[in-house]
Scaffold this active site. Structure first.
Site, PDB file in Angstrom:
ATOM      1  N   ASP A  38      52.218 -10.106  44.484  1.00 41.96           N
ATOM      2  CA  ASP A  38      51.244 -10.126  44.997  1.00 41.96           C
ATOM      3  C   ASP A  38      52.217 -11.803  45.519  1.00 41.96           C
ATOM      4  O   ASP A  38      52.604 -13.011  45.582  1.00 41.96           O
ATOM      5  CB  ASP A  38      49.912 -11.339  44.517  1.00 41.96           C
ATOM      6  CG  ASP A  38      49.401 -11.595  45.860  1.00 41.96           C
ATOM      7  OD1 ASP A  38      49.781 -11.913  46.956  1.00 41.96           O
ATOM      8  OD2 ASP A  38      48.292 -13.082  45.361  1.00 41.96           O
ATOM      9  N   LYS A  43      52.272 -11.516  49.604  1.00 42.39           N
ATOM     10  CA  LYS A  43      51.685 -11.967  51.095  1.00 42.39           C
ATOM     11  C   LYS A  43      52.629 -11.604  51.751  1.00 42.39           C
ATOM     12  O   LYS A  43      52.815 -12.887  52.379  1.00 42.39           O
ATOM     13  CB  LYS A  43      50.736 -13.387  50.981  1.00 42.39           C
ATOM     14  CG  LYS A  43      49.704 -13.358  49.612  1.00 42.39           C
ATOM     15  CD  LYS A  43      48.828 -14.840  50.095  1.00 42.39           C
ATOM     16  CE  LYS A  43      47.895 -14.489  48.874  1.00 42.39           C
ATOM     17  NZ  LYS A  43      48.110 -14.907  47.485  1.00 42.39           N
ATOM     18  N   ASP A 101      56.026 -11.152  57.366  1.00 41.46           N
ATOM     19  CA  ASP A 101      57.218 -10.870  58.295  1.00 41.46           C
ATOM     20  C   ASP A 101      57.484  -9.949  59.547  1.00 41.46           C
ATOM     21  O   ASP A 101      56.521  -9.056  59.542  1.00 41.46           O
ATOM     22  CB  ASP A 101      58.329 -11.124  56.994  1.00 41.46           C
ATOM     23  CG  ASP A 101      59.797 -11.751  57.800  1.00 41.46           C
ATOM     24  OD1 ASP A 101      60.338 -11.575  59.139  1.00 41.46           O
ATOM     25  OD2 ASP A 101      60.995 -12.562  57.045  1.00 41.46           O
ATOM     26  N   ILE A 106      61.924  -6.547  58.053  1.00 41.74           N
ATOM     27  CA  ILE A 106      62.401  -6.876  56.463  1.00 41.74           C
ATOM     28  C   ILE A 106      60.958  -7.010  55.716  1.00 41.74           C
ATOM     29  O   ILE A 106      61.183  -6.390  54.328  1.00 41.74           O
ATOM     30  CB  ILE A 106      62.592  -8.217  56.807  1.00 41.74           C
ATOM     31  CG1 ILE A 106      63.157  -8.376  57.716  1.00 41.74           C
ATOM     32  CG2 ILE A 106      61.893  -9.129  55.777  1.00 41.74           C
ATOM     33  CD1 ILE A 106      65.178  -8.243  57.656  1.00 41.74           C
ATOM     34  N   ALA A 138      38.128 -20.243  38.361  1.00 41.26           N
ATOM     35  CA  ALA A 138      38.879 -21.694  38.731  1.00 41.26           C
ATOM     36  C   ALA A 138      38.758 -22.313  40.516  1.00 41.26           C
ATOM     37  O   ALA A 138      38.403 -23.631  40.626  1.00 41.26           O
ATOM     38  CB  ALA A 138      39.613 -21.417  38.544  1.00 41.26           C
ATOM     39  N   GLY A 189      35.368 -21.311  41.084  1.00 38.00           N
ATOM     40  CA  GLY A 189      33.836 -21.609  41.151  1.00 38.00           C
ATOM     41  C   GLY A 189      32.619 -20.411  40.914  1.00 38.00           C
ATOM     42  O   GLY A 189      31.651 -20.643  41.261  1.00 38.00           O
TER      43      GLY A 189
HETATM   44  P1  XMP Z   1      42.756 -18.293  39.829  1.00 38.71           P
HETATM   45  O1  XMP Z   1      43.542 -18.752  39.369  1.00 38.71           O
HETATM   46  O2  XMP Z   1      42.073 -19.636  41.627  1.00 38.71           O
HETATM   47  O3  XMP Z   1      44.015 -17.003  40.932  1.00 38.71           O
HETATM   48  O4  XMP Z   1      41.845 -17.649  39.773  1.00 38.71           O
HETATM   49  C1  XMP Z   1      43.643 -16.538  42.042  1.00 38.71           C
HETATM   50  C2  XMP Z   1      44.676 -15.672  42.799  1.00 38.71           C
HETATM   51  O5  XMP Z   1      44.094 -15.703  43.596  1.00 38.71           O
HETATM   52  C3  XMP Z   1      44.677 -15.791  44.136  1.00 38.71           C
HETATM   53  N1  XMP Z   1      44.335 -15.604  45.671  1.00 38.71           N
HETATM   54  C4  XMP Z   1      43.857 -15.434  46.745  1.00 38.71           C
HETATM   55  N2  XMP Z   1      45.002 -13.279  47.236  1.00 38.71           N
HETATM   56  N3  XMP Z   1      43.670 -13.702  48.910  1.00 38.71           N
HETATM   57  C5  XMP Z   1      44.838 -13.300  47.774  1.00 38.71           C
HETATM   58  O6  XMP Z   1      45.503 -12.301  48.522  1.00 38.71           O
HETATM   59  C6  XMP Z   1      42.783 -14.942  48.573  1.00 38.71           C
HETATM   60  O7  XMP Z   1      41.937 -15.056  49.360  1.00 38.71           O
HETATM   61  C7  XMP Z   1      43.322 -15.511  47.542  1.00 38.71           C
HETATM   62  N4  XMP Z   1      43.002 -16.475  47.186  1.00 38.71           N
HETATM   63  C8  XMP Z   1      43.638 -16.525  45.899  1.00 38.71           C
HETATM   64  C9  XMP Z   1      46.028 -16.390  44.224  1.00 38.71           C
HETATM   65  O8  XMP Z   1      47.778 -16.592  44.873  1.00 38.71           O
HETATM   66  C10 XMP Z   1      46.036 -16.928  42.552  1.00 38.71           C
HETATM   67  O9  XMP Z   1      46.796 -15.449  42.278  1.00 38.71           O
END
Ligand code: XMP
Length: 230
Positions: A73, A75, A78, A82, A181, A183
């Site tokens: 991940d 994200k 670019d 690339i 985390a 919620g």
């Molecule tokens: P937590 O600790 O909040 O971690 O349970 C969540 C994980 O998910 C990723 N994250 C996202 N990844 N779209 C994504 O592609 C999102 O909307 C999103 N929200 C959270 C975050 O980087 C972490 O690894």
């Protein structure tokens, strides 16, 4: 195309849980060993890469790639040339899948690579400030479909978006962060239509990651039964 390895592991391990590894507090191998029985995969983010370095990332892919789906991940967002280069390098690490942004356009140039990991496109985000992305959710979903991606990422914090994604693009595998985390209860995203739930801090930051992972996995399986998928 379906992300076959992810679905095969989901069946054999009876789990829809993907554990997110970001700024984890303890030794990665020890941590993953503590919950690996209950998870279908792990998602490795940029904080992990910066903290532990590329060799540790490769090491985890080698160590756990047989029993866990390895999802990268970073994200990526670019220019297509690339991103394609990045995807080739990520493939060499041994990852099975990776998350890409779609808003920048041109992901088709990446998805048409002859050999690549599965691609999951971001169509919305969990935080409330992601208005600009969320307003274009349907167009982003169309981009994911037109580019023949394997899946998309939709937020557990916005179940109406999960429901819409499931309806508009049932062929995409839907993975959903925002549990614990941020919620949301484990299982809630599955009840809204997600296929897999991503959980990070609620599992990796506690004293007993294995027990929490097992409880989260079990809650997801209860939700799968509720929606008639088990
Ligand atoms: P937590 O600790 O909040 O971690 O349970 C969540 C994980 O998910 C990723 N994250 C996202 N990844 N779209 C994504 O592609 C999102 O909307 C999103 N929200 C959270 C975050 O980087 C972490 O690894």
């Amino acid at each position: 195309m379906k992300p076959d390895k992810l679905w095969e592991l989901a069946g054999s391990k009876n789990s829809r849980l993907i554990v997110a590894l970001d700024n984890i507090p303890s030794d990665p191998t020890k941590l993953v060993n503590s919950f690996k029985e209950f998870a279908v995969g792990v998602k490795i983010g940029l904080p992990f890469l910066l903290k532990w370095g590329p060799s540790q990332v490769k090491h985890l892919c080698n160590q756990f790639g047989n029993s866990l789906y390895m999802l990268c991940d970073l994200k990526l967002a670019d220019i297509p040339f690339i991103v394609a280069e990045e995807v080739k390098l990520i493939d060499e690490y041994g990852f099975d899948g990776l998350i890409v942004h779609l808003f920048q356009g041109g992901i088709r140039e990446v998805s048409s690579l002859p050999s690549r990991p599965d691609l999951f496109g971001l169509v919305s985000m969990t935080h409330k400030e992601s208005r600009l992305i969320d307003e274009h959710f349907k167009e982003l979903l169309e981009e994911a479909l037109a580019s023949k991606l394997e899946g998309c990422v939709a937020p557990a914090t916005k179940p109406e978006i999960i429901r819409a994604a499931k309806k508009l693009a049932p062929e995409l595998t839907l993975i959903s962060p925002g549990i614990g985390a941020q919620g949301v209860q484990a299982g809630a995203a599955i009840e809204a239509g997600a296929d897999f739930e991503i959980i990070g801090r609620a599992i990796v930051s506690g004293h007993d990651p294995g027990s929490v992972a097992r409880a989260m996995r079990d809650a997801m399986n209860v939700s799968l039964k509720k929606v008639g998928e088990m």
